[in-house]
Structures are given as structure tokens and as C-alpha cells.
Design an enzyme around this catalytic site. Structure first.
Site, PDB file in Angstrom:
ATOM      1  N   ARG A 209       5.403  10.430 -21.955  1.00 57.96           N
ATOM      2  CA  ARG A 209       5.088   9.361 -21.008  1.00 57.96           C
ATOM      3  C   ARG A 209       4.796   8.150 -21.892  1.00 57.96           C
ATOM      4  O   ARG A 209       5.692   7.710 -22.610  1.00 57.96           O
ATOM      5  CB  ARG A 209       3.889   9.804 -20.145  1.00 57.96           C
ATOM      6  CG  ARG A 209       3.715   8.999 -18.886  1.00 57.96           C
ATOM      7  CD  ARG A 209       2.572   9.519 -18.029  1.00 57.96           C
ATOM      8  NE  ARG A 209       1.255   9.266 -18.622  1.00 57.96           N
ATOM      9  CZ  ARG A 209       0.093   9.627 -18.070  1.00 57.96           C
ATOM     10  NH1 ARG A 209       0.085  10.252 -16.910  1.00 57.96           N
ATOM     11  NH2 ARG A 209      -1.058   9.350 -18.655  1.00 57.96           N
TER      12      ARG A 209
ATOM     13  N   ARG B 104     -11.897  12.041 -22.964  1.00 58.10           N
ATOM     14  CA  ARG B 104     -11.705  11.137 -21.821  1.00 58.10           C
ATOM     15  C   ARG B 104     -11.779  11.949 -20.529  1.00 58.10           C
ATOM     16  O   ARG B 104     -10.804  12.585 -20.135  1.00 58.10           O
ATOM     17  CB  ARG B 104     -10.347  10.437 -21.922  1.00 58.10           C
ATOM     18  CG  ARG B 104     -10.128   9.651 -23.210  1.00 58.10           C
ATOM     19  CD  ARG B 104      -8.796   8.898 -23.186  1.00 58.10           C
ATOM     20  NE  ARG B 104      -7.675   9.768 -22.897  1.00 58.10           N
ATOM     21  CZ  ARG B 104      -6.984  10.453 -23.809  1.00 58.10           C
ATOM     22  NH1 ARG B 104      -7.275  10.334 -25.089  1.00 58.10           N
ATOM     23  NH2 ARG B 104      -5.996  11.230 -23.443  1.00 58.10           N
TER      24      ARG B 104
ATOM     25  N   CYS C 116      -1.810  11.462  12.478  1.00 58.30           N
ATOM     26  CA  CYS C 116      -1.285  10.146  12.831  1.00 58.30           C
ATOM     27  C   CYS C 116      -1.805   9.103  11.837  1.00 58.30           C
ATOM     28  O   CYS C 116      -2.489   9.429  10.880  1.00 58.30           O
ATOM     29  CB  CYS C 116      -1.711   9.779  14.249  1.00 58.30           C
ATOM     30  SG  CYS C 116      -1.315  11.059  15.464  1.00 58.30           S
TER      31      CYS C 116
HETATM   32  C1  LIG Z   1      -6.287   9.601 -16.143  1.00 62.69           C
HETATM   33  C2  LIG Z   1      -6.365   9.802 -17.591  1.00 62.69           C
HETATM   34  C3  LIG Z   1      -7.385  10.582 -18.154  1.00 62.69           C
HETATM   35  C4  LIG Z   1      -8.355  11.397 -17.324  1.00 62.69           C
HETATM   36  O1  LIG Z   1      -7.764  12.629 -16.986  1.00 62.69           O
HETATM   37  P1  LIG Z   1      -8.603  13.732 -16.172  1.00 62.69           P
HETATM   38  O2  LIG Z   1      -7.686  14.881 -16.079  1.00 62.69           O
HETATM   39  O3  LIG Z   1      -8.913  13.130 -14.839  1.00 62.69           O
HETATM   40  O4  LIG Z   1      -9.820  13.995 -16.969  1.00 62.69           O
HETATM   41  C5  LIG Z   1      -7.471  10.647 -19.525  1.00 62.69           C
HETATM   42  N1  LIG Z   1      -6.596   9.974 -20.300  1.00 62.69           N
HETATM   43  C6  LIG Z   1      -5.598   9.245 -19.787  1.00 62.69           C
HETATM   44  C7  LIG Z   1      -4.653   8.551 -20.697  1.00 62.69           C
HETATM   45  C8  LIG Z   1      -5.430   9.142 -18.423  1.00 62.69           C
HETATM   46  O5  LIG Z   1      -4.417   8.428 -17.924  1.00 62.69           O
END
Ligand SMILES: *Cc1c(COP(=O)(O)O)cnc(C)c1O
Length: 415
Positions: free
Chosen positions: A134, A222, A328
Site C-alpha cells: 500500500r 500505533r 432504510c
Molecule cells: C489505521 C492505522 C493504524 C491503526 O491500526 P489499528 O489496527 O486500528 O490499530 C496504524 N498504522 C497505520 C499506518 C494506520 O493506517
């Protein structure tokens, strides 16, 4: 008492509890709370504030608009943004002290230009694509990107604060992509260090990896979905070996979606319900009108036969009631099975699950999707109301019906 319309109740104490619990679990790695997409439908600014109160040193967002909105709301902590458009202004992000991400030398050049224009040293993070395919630099382009970033660093225009990547299948701990991606990431880190970079934070893990793969925590994790109290890996059974540290942490879902029943009516056998009469009463029954629909982000797939065989359910008067007929734009019907709760009785689509109500995961399974999508899409239209540890699941949300709200402490929220 004013009439409570369809609403999303967000428990900020649950958010704080989840952030603290996750931070303890991943220490010494630091926590980034991901608040993109309006905080997964929970409200970006409010969630960000709660996460900071719970000690989250980093926040993460996708778009520059999200980052700038957080700054405008007064957030001053470390904040990473990772999805700029070609040509989108970088200077406002540097002026707002946002860490920005570059995926390739073109994005790096835009950051360097903005650093020159603003006279600021850009805080830059480099993303490498380790196999998600990605965003991020390809492995082939990585040496050129780190070399160019190092050159800009020597010129005083940027400081590379981070190197990071993202997993493809962390919720499946046995998936071979996990090991492969971590190996590629380690090699990319080594290449960055050889080029002279010394990133302050190296990070790879999302919620699932933060919990299930301790080797992938590096300096920072993250966490999006887990911060909202949702299990990032619902197919991994809980138990003593569920995570490297033992059972899954006790996360508390922060979102409850509820509305008062508008109307209850009797149906005769053979009466068709909602557009297309996709469901017909097979007996005399009663149905209730819930004022939430796909315009509120409730999936049209919630009705049986549209997205799955089993209908999603709604808690009304202590029992789960199946959605009947098509959802709906603004409303849906549930089968009350002959019961006649008064108009105004609470209909709870989903919540933490501790009082018999379905969870976002239950809805996701009924709709053929994941709970990430359920909470995020439902965030748009209904009014959000913030509570602090109070029970979101009430038996009554509107005036005119009997009271009997359940107590705050029974939701299973943080003590
Ligand atoms: C959305 C996202 C996350 C968070 O992922 P979760 O599965 O919700 O913890 C972490 N890193 C990136 C790059 C994301 O796009």
C-alpha cells in the site's frame, strides 16, 4: 427531560482506561493513539484529549487536515501524519510541529521545499513498504530515499525522527507475512542506519501486532482500534497464551449506539415489512421503529438475506430483537415478538456488551464486515454524547417512558 434522539454515547473513561492498559502492556515501547477518521467515529478531538490525559505521548492521523484540526483544538504533543496528497501544502504542518511522512523522493522533495520556505527543520518520518503493498517506499527505492533524506539532514532541512512500516495480517499471528515483514523492516532499519540516519522512533505494530507480537514493538506502537476497546484479533481465542504476556488485556468498548423506539405496532401473519417486503411476518407479532438507518451509517446489510443469513440484533427491553426488513435511510424495524414496550424505550444497537446488548463485533459478523467499519461509519450523523464512566446502556433514553436505567458500575468499565 428532553427527548434524546438517536445518539452515540462515547465513554471517555473507557478510552483512558484502554490507552493506559495498552501502554502498560507494550512498555518500554511508547504508545501512539491513532485518531484518524474522526477517532474511528468516536470524535477525534475528544478522543485525542482523553488519550493525552491517559499519557499517550504520540497521536497518529492519516490526513494533514486531521493533524491541523488537532492543533487548532489545542493539542501540542507529538503528532504523526502519513497521507498527504501530491501538491498538498506541507508548510502548515511544519509550522504546526507535526511529524510528516515521506513515501518516496518526490514527497521528500516537497518536505525539503517546505523546510526552506518556512525556515524550519522538518520532522520527517520515512515509511518503507515491507509487504502490505500500500503506502511506503518499495524496498528497491529505499536506499535512494534514505540517502536523500540523510543529505537533507546534513543540510539542516530535515531531521529524520522515525522509520516505520505497517503489517498486512497482524490479526492472524500465524500468517507468514508477519515474519517476512518484520525481517524486511529490520533490513530497512539497518540500511537507514548505514546511511547515517538515527531515527528516534522505529515502529511497525498496529493494535494486533502490539498485543500479539512483542518482537514487533520496537520503540513505538500505533494503536487505533484497541484504544477504542475493540479486540483487534477477535479470532484469536483468549486464554493464558493469548498474547506473549498472557490473557488479552481487559479493553472496554467506548461506543454505545442507541435510540428511542418511535413507534410499536402489531402485525398480522403475512404482513410484509419495509421496502420490497423482504421479510414477512410468519405469525402475529409486534415490531418497533428505530430511528437509525443507512444515512446514519447503519449498514443496509444488517437485515437478514442482504449481507448474511442472520440478522443483526438490537437490545430492547432486556431482549435482543432481530432487525426485520430492509434498513432504510433513516429508520429500521425490529421484531418485538408480541411485546409492547412503550414508545421511548431504548433500542441499543451495540455497546460494550456487558448488559446483554450486542457488540460492534456482533454487528460486524451479521453484516459481513469488521467492527472497525461498524464504529467508524456510524460516527457521521447521530449526535455524539460524551460520558465519563457512566453506563451508556440505559433502558430508557426518551421522556414519556418508564425509567429504570441501569447503574454506572455494571458496564464493566474501568474502576
Ligand atoms: C489505521 C492505522 C493504524 C491503526 O491500526 P489499528 O489496527 O486500528 O490499530 C496504524 N498504522 C497505520 C499506518 C494506520 O493506517
Amino acid at each position: 427531560m428532553t427527548l434524546a434522539r438517536a445518539e452515540i454515547v462515547v465513554d471517555l473513561a473507557a478510552i483512558r482506561h484502554n490507552v493506559t492498559t495498552l501502554a502498560e502492556r507494550v512498555a518500554p515501547a511508547l504508545m501512539m493513539t491513532v485518531v484518524k477518521a474522526d477517532g474511528y467515529g468516536h470524535g477525534m478531538v475528544e478522543v485525542a484529549r482523553a488519550a493525552r490525559e491517559a499519557g499517550a505521548p504520540w497521536l497518529g492521523v492519516a490526513t494533514p487536515d486531521e493533524a491541523l484540526a488537532l492543533r487548532a483544538a489545542g493539542d501540542v504533543g507529538r503528532l504523526l501524519c502519513w497521507l498527504s496528497l501530491p501538491g498538498e501544502a506541507v508548510a502548515p504542518l511544519l509550522e504546526a510541529d507535526v511529524d510528516v511522512t515521506a513515501y518516496d523522493v518526490v514527497e521528500l522533495a516537497a518536505v525539503v521545499d517546505a523546510a526552506r520556505a518556512t525556515g524550519r527543520t522538518a520532522r520527517l518520518q520515512l515509511k518503507v513498504d515491507t509487504g502490505l503493498h500500500r503506502g511506503g517506499s518499495t524496498v528497491a527505492d529505499w536506499p535512494a530515499l534514505v540517502a536523500a533524506a540523510r543529505a537533507a539532514e546534513v543540510d539542516g532541512l530535515v531531521r529524520v525522527t522515525g522509520v516505520w512500516s505497517h503489517f498486512a495480517a497482524a490479526e492472524d499471528p500465524d500468517h507468514p507475512a508477519n515474519d517476512a515483514q518484520e525481517q524486511v523492516f529490520r533490513a530497512a532499519l539497518a540500511a537507514a542506519e548505514e546511511a547515517g540516519l538515527a531515527p528516534e522512533v522505529r515502529h511497525l505494530a498496529n493494535s494486533a501486532a502490539a498485543l500479539l507480537r512483542s518482537s514487533a514493538r520496537f520503540d513505538l506502537v500505533r494503536c487505533g482500534i484497541a484504544s477504542y476497546g475493540i479486540d483487534p484479533a477477535p479470532d484469536v481465542p483468549d486464554g493464558p497464551d493469548a498474547t506473549p504476556e498472557g490473557p488479552k488485556p481487559g479493553l472496554v468498548p467506548a461506543m454505545t449506539v442507541q435510540a428511542p423506539l418511535v413507534l410499536v405496532k402489531a402485525l398480522a401473519p403475512g404482513d410484509g415489512v419495509s421496502y420490497g417486503h423482504t421479510w414477512t411476518a410468519d405469525r402475529a407479532t409486534t415490531v418497533g421503529l428505530v430511528p437509525l438507518g443507512y444515512g446514519d451509517g447503519v449498514p443496509r446489510h444488517a437485515a437478514a438475506g442482504v449481507g448474511s443469513d442472520a440478522a443483526a440484533e438490537v437490545l430492547v427491553d432486556g431482549r435482543r430483537r432481530p432487525v426485520r426488513g430492509r434498513v432504510c435511510m433513516d429508520q429500521l424495524m425490529v421484531d418485538l415478538d408480541g411485546d409492547t414496550p412503550p414508545a421511548g424505550t431504548a433500542a441499543v444497537l451495540f455497546g460494550p456488551g456487558g448488559q446483554g446488548e450486542p457488540t460492534a463485533l456482533d454487528w460486524a459478523r451479521a453484516c459481513g464486515t469488521i467492527d472497525y467499519e461498524i464504529v467508524t461509519r456510524v460516527g457521521a450523523r447521530p449526535r455524539r454524547r460524551y460520558v465519563d464512566g457512566a453506563a451508556p446502556v440505559a433502558s430508557v433514553v426518551a421522556s414519556g417512558a418508564t425509567t429504570g436505567a441501569t447503574s454506572a458500575s455494571t458496564v464493566g468499565g474501568p474502576a
